[in-house]
Design an enzyme around this catalytic site. Structure first.
Site, mmCIF file in Angstrom:
data_model
loop_
_atom_site.group_PDB
_atom_site.id
_atom_site.type_symbol
_atom_site.label_atom_id
_atom_site.label_comp_id
_atom_site.label_asym_id
_atom_site.label_seq_id
_atom_site.Cartn_x
_atom_site.Cartn_y
_atom_site.Cartn_z
ATOM 1 N N ARG A 126 1.456 -7.717 8.366
ATOM 2 C CA ARG A 126 0.652 -6.644 8.967
ATOM 3 C C ARG A 126 1.087 -6.346 10.395
ATOM 4 O O ARG A 126 1.009 -5.196 10.845
ATOM 5 C CB ARG A 126 -0.837 -6.981 8.872
ATOM 6 C CG ARG A 126 -1.367 -6.715 7.453
ATOM 7 C CD ARG A 126 -2.742 -7.259 7.253
ATOM 8 N NE ARG A 126 -3.349 -6.770 6.015
ATOM 9 C CZ ARG A 126 -4.400 -7.337 5.447
ATOM 10 N NH1 ARG A 126 -4.971 -8.394 5.994
ATOM 11 N NH2 ARG A 126 -4.896 -6.841 4.321
ATOM 12 N N LYS A 131 0.816 -1.224 0.000
ATOM 13 C CA LYS A 131 0.000 0.000 0.000
ATOM 14 C C LYS A 131 0.855 1.283 0.000
ATOM 15 O O LYS A 131 2.045 1.247 0.312
ATOM 16 C CB LYS A 131 -0.984 -0.067 1.180
ATOM 17 C CG LYS A 131 -1.956 -1.254 1.000
ATOM 18 C CD LYS A 131 -3.100 -1.248 1.995
ATOM 19 C CE LYS A 131 -4.067 -2.384 1.675
ATOM 20 N NZ LYS A 131 -5.275 -2.340 2.526
ATOM 21 N N HIS A 153 -2.404 -5.736 0.805
ATOM 22 C CA HIS A 153 -3.685 -6.375 0.475
ATOM 23 C C HIS A 153 -3.366 -7.678 -0.238
ATOM 24 O O HIS A 153 -2.421 -7.724 -1.031
ATOM 25 C CB HIS A 153 -4.505 -5.474 -0.465
ATOM 26 C CG HIS A 153 -5.650 -6.197 -1.116
ATOM 27 N ND1 HIS A 153 -6.873 -6.320 -0.513
ATOM 28 C CD2 HIS A 153 -5.729 -6.869 -2.294
ATOM 29 C CE1 HIS A 153 -7.672 -7.035 -1.309
ATOM 30 N NE2 HIS A 153 -6.997 -7.373 -2.391
ATOM 31 N N THR A 169 -6.916 -8.445 8.790
ATOM 32 C CA THR A 169 -7.078 -7.061 8.330
ATOM 33 C C THR A 169 -6.576 -6.048 9.357
ATOM 34 O O THR A 169 -5.910 -5.080 8.998
ATOM 35 C CB THR A 169 -8.573 -6.786 8.016
ATOM 36 O OG1 THR A 169 -9.006 -7.748 7.061
ATOM 37 C CG2 THR A 169 -8.781 -5.397 7.455
ATOM 38 N N ASN A 180 -2.947 -0.942 6.701
ATOM 39 C CA ASN A 180 -2.556 -2.289 7.129
ATOM 40 C C ASN A 180 -1.507 -2.897 6.175
ATOM 41 O O ASN A 180 -1.420 -4.112 6.030
ATOM 42 C CB ASN A 180 -3.795 -3.182 7.285
ATOM 43 C CG ASN A 180 -4.607 -3.296 6.004
ATOM 44 O OD1 ASN A 180 -4.254 -2.703 4.985
ATOM 45 N ND2 ASN A 180 -5.683 -4.056 6.035
ATOM 46 N N PHE A 220 -16.183 3.037 5.447
ATOM 47 C CA PHE A 220 -14.756 3.320 5.247
ATOM 48 C C PHE A 220 -14.372 3.465 3.778
ATOM 49 O O PHE A 220 -13.221 3.781 3.469
ATOM 50 C CB PHE A 220 -13.887 2.244 5.924
ATOM 51 C CG PHE A 220 -14.073 0.832 5.408
ATOM 52 C CD1 PHE A 220 -13.462 0.405 4.241
ATOM 53 C CD2 PHE A 220 -14.846 -0.080 6.123
ATOM 54 C CE1 PHE A 220 -13.616 -0.894 3.768
ATOM 55 C CE2 PHE A 220 -15.011 -1.391 5.664
ATOM 56 C CZ PHE A 220 -14.388 -1.786 4.481
ATOM 57 N N ARG A 253 -2.236 -15.142 2.507
ATOM 58 C CA ARG A 253 -3.135 -14.535 3.508
ATOM 59 C C ARG A 253 -2.701 -14.899 4.922
ATOM 60 O O ARG A 253 -2.788 -14.081 5.840
ATOM 61 C CB ARG A 253 -4.592 -14.879 3.227
ATOM 62 C CG ARG A 253 -5.116 -14.029 2.048
ATOM 63 C CD ARG A 253 -6.536 -14.328 1.686
ATOM 64 N NE ARG A 253 -7.509 -13.913 2.690
ATOM 65 C CZ ARG A 253 -8.006 -12.685 2.793
ATOM 66 N NH1 ARG A 253 -7.615 -11.729 1.960
ATOM 67 N NH2 ARG A 253 -8.909 -12.411 3.717
#
Ligand code: CMP
Length: 133
Positions: A101, A8, A114, A90, A111, A56, A84
């Site tokens: 994370r 991100k 993704h 999350t 976080n 959000f 994952r």
């Protein structure tokens, strides 16, 4: 099986993305494609279509268009599940040590990364991130 991992904008901005790429390689994730991409609002909204209408959503789109992301196409027998597990939940506050994370996330929105939640989502997200026709 393929999936999409996206680093991100805040992580890219502070130059921490090479560390994440090194961790992926050390954990033997196979990277097939990688690109730094600046999403426009329409593309970010399409990417996060399943969250449209949630409280959000506007803030998520602001965040994801605030700077470039790094998109990685990963391939492996169970890579959707494996990545994952490696990124953690999350909310970074609930993530376990050793997960991306836990190490790089600072809030439920920021976080760090993704990852696609299913092979079907992966197909759509890879196409959007890499601009495949
Ligand atoms: P991601 O896995 O990319 O999927 C949707 C994103 O929305 C999530 O990570 C966060 O960056 C962001 N987000 C912000 N608030 C929430 C929330 N309350 N629940 C889930 N996702 C949120």
């Amino acid at each position: 099986m393929k999936t999409l991992l996206m680093i991100k904008p805040d992580i890219v901005e502070r130059g921490a993305y090479p560390e994440i790429i090194a961790l992926l390689l050390r954990n033997r994730f196979a990277i097939r494609r990688m690109a730094m991409v600046a999403f426009d609002r329409a593309t970010a909204e399409r990417f996060y279509d399943v969250h449209r209408g949630k409280d959000f959503f506007p803030s998520l789109i602001d965040y994801m268009t605030g700077g470039p992301v790094v998109a990685l196409e990963l391939e492996g027998a169970a890579v959707v599940e494996d990545i994952r597990a490696f990124i953690g939940p999350t909310d970074p506050a609930r993530a376990k040590p050793g997960t991306l994370r836990f190490m790089y996330g600072t809030s439920i929105q920021c976080n760090a990364v993704h990852a696609s939640d299913s092979p079907e989502a992966a197909k759509k997200e890879i196409a959007i991130a890499f601009g495949d026709l």
